[in-house]
Design a protein around this motif. Structure first.
Motif, PDB file in Angstrom:
ATOM      1  N   HIS A  52      33.337  28.806  44.398  1.00 48.18           N
ATOM      2  CA  HIS A  52      32.887  30.495  45.065  1.00 48.18           C
ATOM      3  C   HIS A  52      31.446  30.669  44.650  1.00 48.18           C
ATOM      4  O   HIS A  52      30.793  31.387  45.945  1.00 48.18           O
ATOM      5  N   ARG A 124      43.301  33.924  49.456  1.00 48.59           N
ATOM      6  CA  ARG A 124      43.788  35.750  48.991  1.00 48.59           C
ATOM      7  C   ARG A 124      43.955  35.029  47.334  1.00 48.59           C
ATOM      8  O   ARG A 124      43.170  36.267  46.456  1.00 48.59           O
ATOM      9  N   ARG A 125      44.986  34.262  46.922  1.00 49.09           N
ATOM     10  CA  ARG A 125      45.365  33.876  45.573  1.00 49.09           C
ATOM     11  C   ARG A 125      43.963  33.433  45.068  1.00 49.09           C
ATOM     12  O   ARG A 125      43.681  33.680  43.490  1.00 49.09           O
ATOM     13  N   ARG A 127      41.164  34.325  45.596  1.00 48.17           N
ATOM     14  CA  ARG A 127      40.371  35.204  45.480  1.00 48.17           C
ATOM     15  C   ARG A 127      40.668  35.729  44.629  1.00 48.17           C
ATOM     16  O   ARG A 127      39.915  36.175  43.560  1.00 48.17           O
ATOM     17  N   ASP A 128      41.734  36.306  44.119  1.00 46.97           N
ATOM     18  CA  ASP A 128      42.087  36.987  43.187  1.00 46.97           C
ATOM     19  C   ASP A 128      42.011  36.946  41.718  1.00 46.97           C
ATOM     20  O   ASP A 128      42.180  37.425  40.829  1.00 46.97           O
ATOM     21  N   LEU A 129      42.441  35.388  41.685  1.00 49.50           N
ATOM     22  CA  LEU A 129      42.640  34.476  40.347  1.00 49.50           C
ATOM     23  C   LEU A 129      40.501  34.396  39.639  1.00 49.50           C
ATOM     24  O   LEU A 129      41.005  34.539  38.526  1.00 49.50           O
ATOM     25  N   VAL A 131      39.405  37.268  39.636  1.00 45.31           N
ATOM     26  CA  VAL A 131      38.464  38.926  38.959  1.00 45.31           C
ATOM     27  C   VAL A 131      38.792  38.509  37.290  1.00 45.31           C
ATOM     28  O   VAL A 131      38.030  39.942  36.698  1.00 45.31           O
ATOM     29  N   SER A 132      39.935  38.152  36.805  1.00 39.89           N
ATOM     30  CA  SER A 132      38.728  38.238  35.412  1.00 39.89           C
ATOM     31  C   SER A 132      39.715  36.521  34.548  1.00 39.89           C
ATOM     32  O   SER A 132      41.034  35.609  35.300  1.00 39.89           O
ATOM     33  N   ARG A 135      43.833  36.243  33.981  1.00 44.44           N
ATOM     34  CA  ARG A 135      44.530  36.237  35.241  1.00 44.44           C
ATOM     35  C   ARG A 135      44.769  34.886  35.996  1.00 44.44           C
ATOM     36  O   ARG A 135      45.780  34.617  35.870  1.00 44.44           O
ATOM     37  N   ARG A 164      50.804  36.618  37.892  1.00 42.91           N
ATOM     38  CA  ARG A 164      50.509  37.838  37.715  1.00 42.91           C
ATOM     39  C   ARG A 164      49.440  38.246  36.616  1.00 42.91           C
ATOM     40  O   ARG A 164      49.053  39.129  35.830  1.00 42.91           O
TER      41      ARG A 164
END
Length: 270
Positions: A52, A124-125, A127-129, A131-132, A135, A164
């Protein structure tokens, strides 16, 4: 003597590595023994973070994230590097972690010719992971838990809840499905709920879902199993917030719910 172009390239790379501190793998996991001792899914979190940070226009490549230049030094001042004499082991560890990320759909080929040429981008999954760390840990635990173990009635939604980290939701949803399945299979009314419903449905002598051919002790035990499961795992979640912090605990609970759902399936009238 360096040319003007060499100096410009050096300056650009220095800015990337130092000023903006885009983390390389040797910075994220500097101890090579730790890198080689971690499971692929644990190394994958660092690879995802590095990918990333290295992305240009949202794209990155394996060479730019886990290639030799990023791991063993690029001839300029910068981040820590791994020892060359461990290259084969390091290459395998990082390659397997990269593969884990692709298999779990956290990376995808970039559209068009870029993807054909090896460029990847986060899903998208993925990117979501980012976050922290929690997660990502939840997803990692869920990925290690085969969705095929779950009853089809709850598999998709509950597995995503586990991924999640919504453990309370996963457990409540699973045992609510058990209650609904028992009510429907036993032809009970909508107001029949909870432990009382289980006791009636699996009553050792009159229950519509009781298998009378089984020994009396087993009929009583199955009635107690259903009543105890609903009383322990569904009812508390209906009435108050119940903290579940360990993914393994949640996985074991939803596995029990899946087992109960399969029993109900076997007791449905032909």
């Amino acid at each position: 003597m360096r040319s003007t172009q060499d100096i410009a390239a050096f300056a650009l790379r220095w800015l990337v590595d130092v000023e903006f501190r885009m983390p390389t793998m040797p910075e994220l996991i500097p101890d090579v023994d730790a890198l080689l001792g971690l499971a692929p899914e644990e190394v994958a979190q660092a690879v995802l973070t590095s990918a990333h940070s290295m992305a240009q226009n949202g794209m990155f490549s394996a060479m730019g994230v886990i290639g030799p230049e990023m791991l063993y030094g690029r001839g300029i001042p910068g981040p820590a590097i791994y020892p060359r004499n461990r290259e084969a082991e390091i290459t395998e560890a990082l390659g397997v972690a990269w593969l884990w990320l692709e298999i779990n759909m956290l990376f995808m080929p970039s559209p068009g010719i870029n993807g054909t040429n090896g460029w990847r981008q986060l899903t998208r999954r993925g990117r979501d992971l980012l976050v922290s760390p929690d997660r990502f840990r939840s997803f990692r635990e869920a990925a290690a838990f085969p969705k095929a173990l779950l009853h089809p009635a709850i598999a998709d939604e509950v597995w995503l809840d586990l991924a999640r980290g919504d453990y309370q939701v996963a457990v409540f949803r699973s045992f609510r499905a058990v209650e609904e399945a028992v009510r429907e299979a036993g032809k009970f009314a909508a107001h029949d709920v909870g432990v009382d419903l289980m006791r009636r449905a699996f009553n050792p002598t009159t229950g519509p879902l009781t298998k009378m051919a089984d020994p009396a002790a087993e009929r009583e035990a199955l009635s107690a199993l259903f009543a105890g499961a609903i009383g322990s795992y569904k009812n508390p979640h209906s009435h108050r917030t119940v903290g579940i912090t360990e993914p393994r605990d949640a996985q074991e609970m939803v596995s029990l719910a899946s087992h109960l759902l399969r029993i109900v399936d076997s007791r449905r009238p032909a």
